[in-house]
Design an enzyme around this catalytic site. Structure first.
Site, PDB file in Angstrom:
ATOM      1  N   GLY A  52      36.995  54.275 -11.424  1.00 55.99           N
ATOM      2  CA  GLY A  52      37.360  55.520 -10.760  1.00 55.99           C
ATOM      3  C   GLY A  52      38.684  55.467 -10.025  1.00 55.99           C
ATOM      4  O   GLY A  52      39.133  56.467  -9.471  1.00 55.99           O
ATOM      5  N   HIS A  53      39.368  54.305 -10.016  1.00 51.33           N
ATOM      6  CA  HIS A  53      40.617  54.165  -9.244  1.00 51.33           C
ATOM      7  C   HIS A  53      41.661  53.435 -10.057  1.00 51.33           C
ATOM      8  O   HIS A  53      41.871  52.249  -9.844  1.00 51.33           O
ATOM      9  CB  HIS A  53      40.346  53.400  -7.961  1.00 51.33           C
ATOM     10  CG  HIS A  53      41.394  53.577  -6.916  1.00 51.33           C
ATOM     11  ND1 HIS A  53      42.506  52.777  -6.813  1.00 51.33           N
ATOM     12  CD2 HIS A  53      41.500  54.471  -5.911  1.00 51.33           C
ATOM     13  CE1 HIS A  53      43.232  53.155  -5.776  1.00 51.33           C
ATOM     14  NE2 HIS A  53      42.642  54.179  -5.207  1.00 51.33           N
ATOM     15  N   PHE A  54      42.335  53.961 -10.848  1.00 49.04           N
ATOM     16  CA  PHE A  54      42.274  55.312 -11.431  1.00 49.04           C
ATOM     17  C   PHE A  54      42.064  55.145 -12.920  1.00 49.04           C
ATOM     18  O   PHE A  54      42.589  54.200 -13.488  1.00 49.04           O
ATOM     19  CB  PHE A  54      43.587  56.060 -11.170  1.00 49.04           C
ATOM     20  CG  PHE A  54      43.894  56.236  -9.703  1.00 49.04           C
ATOM     21  CD1 PHE A  54      43.228  57.194  -8.953  1.00 49.04           C
ATOM     22  CD2 PHE A  54      44.839  55.436  -9.059  1.00 49.04           C
ATOM     23  CE1 PHE A  54      43.525  57.391  -7.606  1.00 49.04           C
ATOM     24  CE2 PHE A  54      45.127  55.622  -7.719  1.00 49.04           C
ATOM     25  CZ  PHE A  54      44.468  56.592  -6.997  1.00 49.04           C
TER      26      PHE A  54
ATOM     27  N   VAL B 149      44.559  50.745 -10.442  1.00 46.65           N
ATOM     28  CA  VAL B 149      45.231  50.220  -9.253  1.00 46.65           C
ATOM     29  C   VAL B 149      44.151  49.769  -8.273  1.00 46.65           C
ATOM     30  O   VAL B 149      43.216  50.522  -7.985  1.00 46.65           O
ATOM     31  CB  VAL B 149      46.121  51.304  -8.586  1.00 46.65           C
ATOM     32  CG1 VAL B 149      46.736  50.779  -7.302  1.00 46.65           C
ATOM     33  CG2 VAL B 149      47.202  51.780  -9.540  1.00 46.65           C
TER      34      VAL B 149
END
Length: 151
Positions: free
Chosen positions: A52-54, A59
């Site tokens: 989810g990041h990203f 990252v």
């Protein structure tokens, strides 16, 4: 054990209460009690936070870089403490002057440099520097409190 002994993951597990998926220190390269510690975190695409990041560009979240520094500081504090690992816990008290200079991405090896700045009773102050390939990616100052574990 006073200087420059390494610790593998089995040793780290004896000094930190964190476990997967929140353990963010893979190895201690060297340490000197009451002074400094250098550890590493191997950053892989398999980290749960990358979904989810990203999704477009993976990252490592800055807050997790600071958490990795805090965990490394916890190891140094544990190694410098007079209490055994089952007698106390270190709780993060504050983070000051956190600065992020570069992104951390899968494949990076995060070097965590920790220095004890001050200790007063059970309150510890640390300076942390995270680096990738010799470049600073994050700096922060942290305090933690050592709290006796109630049985």
């Amino acid at each position: 054990m006073s200087t420059t002994e390494t610790m593998d993951i089995q040793d780290i597990l004896k000094h930190l209460p964190h476990r997967f998926p929140f353990l963010l220190v893979d190895r201690v390269l060297k340490f000197e009690r009451n002074k400094t510690l250098v550890a590493i975190k191997n950053v892989t695409i398999n980290e749960p936070f990358f979904t989810g990041h990203f999704p477009v560009k993976a990252v490592m979240p800055g807050v997790l870089i600071v958490e990795a520094l805090a965990q490394a500081a916890g190891i140094l504090a544990r190694l410098s403490s007079q209490w055994a690992a089952d007698e106390s816990l270190f709780y993060l008290g504050s983070i000051q002057n956190a600065r992020f200079k570069k992104m951390v991405t899968p494949g990076d090896q995060l070097y965590l440099h920790i220095e004890i700045q001050k200790r007063r009773a059970q309150v510890w102050k640390f300076k942390g520097i995270a680096m990738v390939e010799g470049e600073v990616v994050c700096t922060a100052e942290m305090t933690s409190a050592e709290v006796e574990v109630e049985s």
